[in-house]
Design a protein around this motif. Sequence first.
Motif, PDB file in Angstrom:
ATOM      1  N   UNK A 181       0.513  -1.008   0.247  1.00 49.67           N
ATOM      2  CA  UNK A 181      -0.002  -0.028  -0.392  1.00 49.67           C
ATOM      3  C   UNK A 181       1.022   1.153  -0.235  1.00 49.67           C
ATOM      4  N   UNK A 182       1.689   0.960   0.686  1.00 48.37           N
ATOM      5  CA  UNK A 182       2.516   2.333   0.931  1.00 48.37           C
ATOM      6  C   UNK A 182       3.919   2.119  -0.195  1.00 48.37           C
ATOM      7  N   UNK A 183       4.339   1.424  -0.738  1.00 48.78           N
ATOM      8  CA  UNK A 183       5.319   0.655  -1.852  1.00 48.78           C
ATOM      9  C   UNK A 183       6.459   1.162  -1.015  1.00 48.78           C
ATOM     10  N   UNK A 184       6.563   0.656  -0.129  1.00 46.07           N
ATOM     11  CA  UNK A 184       7.428   0.539  -0.336  1.00 46.07           C
ATOM     12  C   UNK A 184       8.989  -1.047  -0.219  1.00 46.07           C
ATOM     13  N   UNK A 185       9.599  -0.337  -1.220  1.00 41.64           N
ATOM     14  CA  UNK A 185      10.521  -1.150  -1.298  1.00 41.64           C
ATOM     15  C   UNK A 185      12.110  -1.700  -0.706  1.00 41.64           C
ATOM     16  N   UNK A 186      12.172  -0.694  -0.172  1.00 37.54           N
ATOM     17  CA  UNK A 186      13.817  -0.476   0.780  1.00 37.54           C
ATOM     18  C   UNK A 186      13.445  -1.667   1.639  1.00 37.54           C
ATOM     19  N   UNK A 187      14.749  -2.435   1.769  1.00 35.39           N
ATOM     20  CA  UNK A 187      14.639  -3.926   2.803  1.00 35.39           C
ATOM     21  C   UNK A 187      14.817  -3.514   3.238  1.00 35.39           C
ATOM     22  N   UNK A 188      16.267  -2.504   3.842  1.00 32.98           N
ATOM     23  CA  UNK A 188      15.996  -2.362   5.155  1.00 32.98           C
ATOM     24  C   UNK A 188      14.778  -1.626   5.962  1.00 32.98           C
ATOM     25  N   UNK A 189      14.246  -0.979   4.831  1.00 37.20           N
ATOM     26  CA  UNK A 189      12.746   0.436   5.839  1.00 37.20           C
ATOM     27  C   UNK A 189      12.001  -1.305   5.882  1.00 37.20           C
ATOM     28  N   UNK A 190      11.586  -2.190   5.206  1.00 31.99           N
ATOM     29  CA  UNK A 190      10.935  -3.480   5.388  1.00 31.99           C
ATOM     30  C   UNK A 190      11.418  -4.513   6.923  1.00 31.99           C
ATOM     31  N   UNK A 191      12.866  -4.664   6.831  1.00 32.76           N
ATOM     32  CA  UNK A 191      12.853  -5.163   7.916  1.00 32.76           C
ATOM     33  C   UNK A 191      13.562  -4.786   9.367  1.00 32.76           C
ATOM     34  N   UNK A 192      13.750  -3.601   9.070  1.00 34.05           N
ATOM     35  CA  UNK A 192      13.679  -2.588  10.107  1.00 34.05           C
ATOM     36  C   UNK A 192      12.484  -2.040  10.799  1.00 34.05           C
ATOM     37  N   UNK A 193      11.236  -2.120   9.957  1.00 30.60           N
ATOM     38  CA  UNK A 193      10.270  -2.042  10.352  1.00 30.60           C
ATOM     39  C   UNK A 193       9.604  -3.368  11.831  1.00 30.60           C
ATOM     40  N   UNK A 194       9.845  -4.265  10.205  1.00 28.84           N
ATOM     41  CA  UNK A 194       8.715  -5.703  10.729  1.00 28.84           C
ATOM     42  C   UNK A 194       9.995  -6.094  12.251  1.00 28.84           C
ATOM     43  N   UNK A 195      10.995  -5.077  12.479  1.00 33.31           N
ATOM     44  CA  UNK A 195      11.846  -6.264  14.025  1.00 33.31           C
ATOM     45  C   UNK A 195      11.383  -4.993  15.101  1.00 33.31           C
ATOM     46  N   UNK A 196      10.901  -3.708  14.392  1.00 34.54           N
ATOM     47  CA  UNK A 196      11.371  -2.912  16.087  1.00 34.54           C
ATOM     48  C   UNK A 196       9.731  -2.808  15.972  1.00 34.54           C
ATOM     49  N   UNK A 197       7.776  -3.408  15.120  1.00 33.18           N
ATOM     50  CA  UNK A 197       7.073  -3.447  15.669  1.00 33.18           C
ATOM     51  C   UNK A 197       6.198  -4.765  16.536  1.00 33.18           C
TER      52      UNK A 197
END
Length: 244
Positions: A181-197
């Motif tokens: 939905x947010x068009x997030x394709x950067x693996x750094x952002x996807x991984x960090x968001x998942x680990x944080x939340x």
Amino acid sequence: MAELMHTPLLGELLHTPLFGLLLTLASYRFAQWAYAKSNSLALFHPFIVAAIPVIIVLPLVGVPYEEYREQTALISFLLGPATVALAWPLYRQLHTVRSVWRPLLITVVIGAALASGLAVGLAWWLGAPETVVGSLAPKSITTPIAIEVARVTNGDVSLAAGAVAITGIVGALAAGPVFRLLRVEDDRIRGFALGLVAHAIGTARAFEFSEKAGAFGGLALGLTGLLTALALPWIWPWVSSLMG
């Protein structure tokens, strides 16, 4: 089935660690198979599916959950070394981490505060008892740390562990649609968001994107747990006074 359960040999086996370990490993292997067959559909994530055979089998064979938990103490112990092992993929991505360490630290501080603060504030606003509020405060950090923090916040350990599990499952399920939905394709952002939340479950989901995503998920998992474990016990008396 009932007659089989009453055979002496099987009856003894049911009350040994071997039964708990075999049941857990077989359930997880089945969950992996189901996840692969579903083309990695989030609803069939192994963390969700693996619990189903255990929930069905334990009452059928008459083994209480408390006994099963003791039987699988070895697996619980191995969670510690498994978490430490996340340092290896992180080390492989160290050059990338160094280039963005300032945004990462800012994100951890804001994200950890929101993850805990929103849960506590919403529970308090809805009139939840102090025990429930204290149990929800560490919901976004990994279970071993959350249990210790829940004791400081006057929460219920079992409720805190359940909140952690639900948070991780919801995070893993929602990650794919939210990123699309947010068009997030950067693996750094996807991984960090998942680990944080979504702590460890989210980190496992991050590794499905790539090793880089998993490494950043492990980093977020560790930093969020460390920050929450240090800050929450210190500020909780002030939070309790506000709620009181």
